[in-house]
Design an enzyme around this catalytic site. Sequence first.
Site, PDB file in Angstrom:
ATOM      1  N   PHE A 140      45.150  42.992  38.610  1.00 19.14           N
ATOM      2  CA  PHE A 140      44.801  43.626  37.352  1.00 19.14           C
ATOM      3  C   PHE A 140      43.589  44.526  37.472  1.00 19.14           C
ATOM      4  O   PHE A 140      42.923  44.812  36.510  1.00 19.14           O
ATOM      5  CB  PHE A 140      44.578  42.561  36.271  1.00 19.14           C
ATOM      6  N   GLY A 141      43.296  44.930  38.685  1.00 14.68           N
ATOM      7  CA  GLY A 141      42.203  45.868  38.858  1.00 14.68           C
ATOM      8  C   GLY A 141      41.387  45.563  40.088  1.00 14.68           C
ATOM      9  O   GLY A 141      41.550  44.504  40.715  1.00 14.68           O
ATOM     10  N   ASP A 145      48.763  30.630  40.781  1.00 16.61           N
ATOM     11  CA  ASP A 145      48.767  31.584  41.890  1.00 16.61           C
ATOM     12  C   ASP A 145      47.838  31.118  43.002  1.00 16.61           C
ATOM     13  O   ASP A 145      46.983  31.860  43.459  1.00 16.61           O
ATOM     14  CB  ASP A 145      48.383  32.978  41.394  1.00 16.61           C
TER      15      ASP A 145
END
Length: 811
Positions: free
Chosen positions: A510-511, A624
Amino acid sequence: MAVFSSLSINSAFMFLFFIFSFGIDSNGIFQSIGNGKTLVSSGGRFELGFFSPGNSKNRYLGIWYKNIPIQTVVWVANRCDPIPDSSGLLTMNTTGNLVLLYRNESVVWSTSLLKQARKPIAQLLDSGNLVLRDGEDRNSTREIFLWQSFDHPTDTLLPGMKFGWDLRTGLNRRLSAWKTAEDPCLGDFSYAFEIGRHTYHEAYLYKGTEKYYRAGPWNGIGFSGSPELRPNLLFKFDFVDNEDELYYMYSLTNDSIITRIVLNQTTTSRERHTWIESDQNWRLYSSAPRDHCDDYGLCGTNGNCIITENPVCQCLKGFKPKSQEKWNFMDWSEGCVRNTPLNCLDRERNGFEKFAGIKLPAALHSWVNKSMNTKECREKCLSNCSCMAYSNSDIRGQGSGCILWFGDLIDVRKFPLGGQDLYIRMPASELGEKAKQKMRVVILVAIVGAVSGMLLLLGFCIWKRTGFKEEDNNEDQGVGLDQLPLFDLSTIMIATDNFSVSNKLGQGGFGPVYKGKLEDGQEIAVKRLSNCSGQGVNEFKNEVVLISKLQHRNLVKLLGYCIHREEKLLIYEYMPNKSLDFFIFDQMQGMQLNWPKRFQIICGIARGLLYLHQDSRLRIVHRDLKTNNVLLDDEMNPKISDFGMARTFGGDQIEGNTNIIVGTYGYMAPEYAYNGLFSTKSDIFSFGVMVLEIVSGKRSRCLHPQLDGLTLTGHAWKLMNEGREIEMLDSSLRDSHSSSEVLRCIHVGLLCVQQRTADRPNMSSVVVMLGSESVLPQPKKPGYFMETDPPQGCHDSSPSNKFTISVLEAR
Ligand SMILES: *[C@@H]1O[C@H](CO)[C@@H](O)[C@H](O)[C@H]1NC(C)=O
Ligand SMILES: *[C@@H]1O[C@H](CO)[C@@H](O)[C@H](O)[C@H]1NC(C)=O
Ligand SMILES: *[C@@H]1O[C@H](CO)[C@@H](O)[C@H](O)[C@H]1NC(C)=O
Ligand SMILES: *[C@@H]1O[C@H](CO)[C@@H](O)[C@H](O)[C@H]1NC(C)=O
């Protein structure tokens, strides 16, 4: 010899066959053993003779395993009276006693029979027991030994040997370690049963006369201090406690197993070793003490040792440190005292608090009645002002029998798994507090469940607009944003040099992530959430809310956050040593992590996960877990990071379902990858994969040509079935490894990657399994046995790629 042929042997002694004996022959001439001659038991398991330990020149008469190439002595006659030359001679004298002679004249050691045998016979039984019997004394119902070496153990407890007391004769069978590997004389380390009056009896390990480890009372199934030791496929345990005898004994379910319990002076532990034929070596199977919490009385009076806590010592609920100052400095010796004194006379205002999963306190001031039931027990305790606590003496079934403790409680610990219930007397005020707490928890769980549900559905802005924060006046359920430092965007811009490329640590799902340095010199890692993805907002909020609540040394710490228009930043502590994958999959870097370090890392990750799954107030599934998401601090301590995908579970919810499957190939549990079902058990699967990766140095998601089309999990299973699992070990670890730890890790890893979630252990079991030497269940065929999918991202081993999240499928 013919004299034995008429003896019929009780079935319990079926394994005691003998092929050799000596005694008086028909001519009354003694047979004897001198140097170089030995006596072998019938089944050929044991041998009696003279030996010299190590490099010592001294000669001792002893018994050892006949067929084991590593000389393993299980009994010594003249422990502290060595014979300096080869003149030792074992013979039988006219009274039927065995006598060990030096230079044919001085008696070094002898048996002392109380009554003279008419026809004394000495035999070495195949159990390793050297016995004296009367050839005239024939009894078909039981064996009668005039003397037996099993009654005089040295440092070893063999199957069928009684450890404990013959209360009729006062015989105390205790173990004491050898002084050194070359001197079998008594070391200062021993193991014995202490007999209590009107109470239960406990076995202690002693250093000198000081108690060092307590096994805990027998609870009908096992010793209270070893909940993980249960009757299993290999051994059966027997505990006899009656007027005549008090002893513990184990026996084998399969005769071909070779196992022994021994006191090891070097490690000062009681160890069980099992002979592994394929290794031609002994393998450590279990040992005690296992951990710090096993240290006798570590936490002082009324303290409670909890190994998953830091520090491990806590006061029992309702108690506080006697000296807070000392306690703060981890000096627990003064223990704990009650928050509120008991007013015993007012019975109505007393009650009992239940403590579950406990190792029962020491017997010092206690009382037992085995025929009372639980209700009578409670009444009995209530009726005596000095009664502090009660418990069942037998935990089988509903529980029965009664133990009462008076005064302070010593040497209590709480197990993450197993253990038993202890009821401690409390004044009503403490109980009321507890009841209130309980109610709060229920409400909290409901609210947290609702909140997390809402959060998952609603965007950050919607959440903000509803003004939920204003209603939220209980700090327990505060979403955490107000408690976290809010950083200025300008501060972060300066710290990261305007998000300069040179400061970029990696690219997350996400970045990007940047390294930064605050004005005060503190190094930080800044995760900059890209604003193009709608998901980012949710993940951001999710991560802030979650991590702000999490405090554990194996979780990366969130220092603060920053919101400025479209910019959303998370500020973490900076981990100088990158992530775990950077080390373990690289031949050169891998050298920096030797086996002890890797084992520590595995245990650290396990503890971090245990906290996420069970110990934190929210039940959290990470979703994750992978080596890229395990960061290492400057001392190579592991810290789990990246909670962007994490989900909370309220109350007793154990499973969730999602349409968007996020995660990483090779780590995802089958039920999650295929059906979107996630639970703590899907994290366990990922953990198992990591363990196998850490041990082997191989990526699970890569095809390894040398694995014959098997996945890493399949490979591990195959090797384990062939008893060759040690071959999995990363070749760079060959010098530093402890095989018992490696084998245990592989075993636990395999249990974690089982296809069915029910077959996988939960995290607290994993922590226990890693930390103890107990018997582990046999794994079945694991998930992802064969490699069918093409390998994914195998070569993208860029060390900086630590926040990768692969969105695989959106349905
Ligand atoms: C054999 O032992 C049993 C049990 O101790 C005893 O009752 C019995 O009398 C003994 N028999 C003989 C023949 O000594
Ligand atoms: C005992 O173990 C041996 C070797 O593992 C095995 O061959 C044998 O079948 C076992 N016996 C029983 C009764 O389980
Ligand atoms: C033990 O409890 C039983 C049942 O309550 C009772 O009958 C017995 O007298 C008790 N024994 C002692 C020694 O108190
Ligand atoms: C309470 O128990 C203690 C310890 O067993 C005993 O000494 C004392 O007499 C008992 N008191 C009463 C009132 O039964």
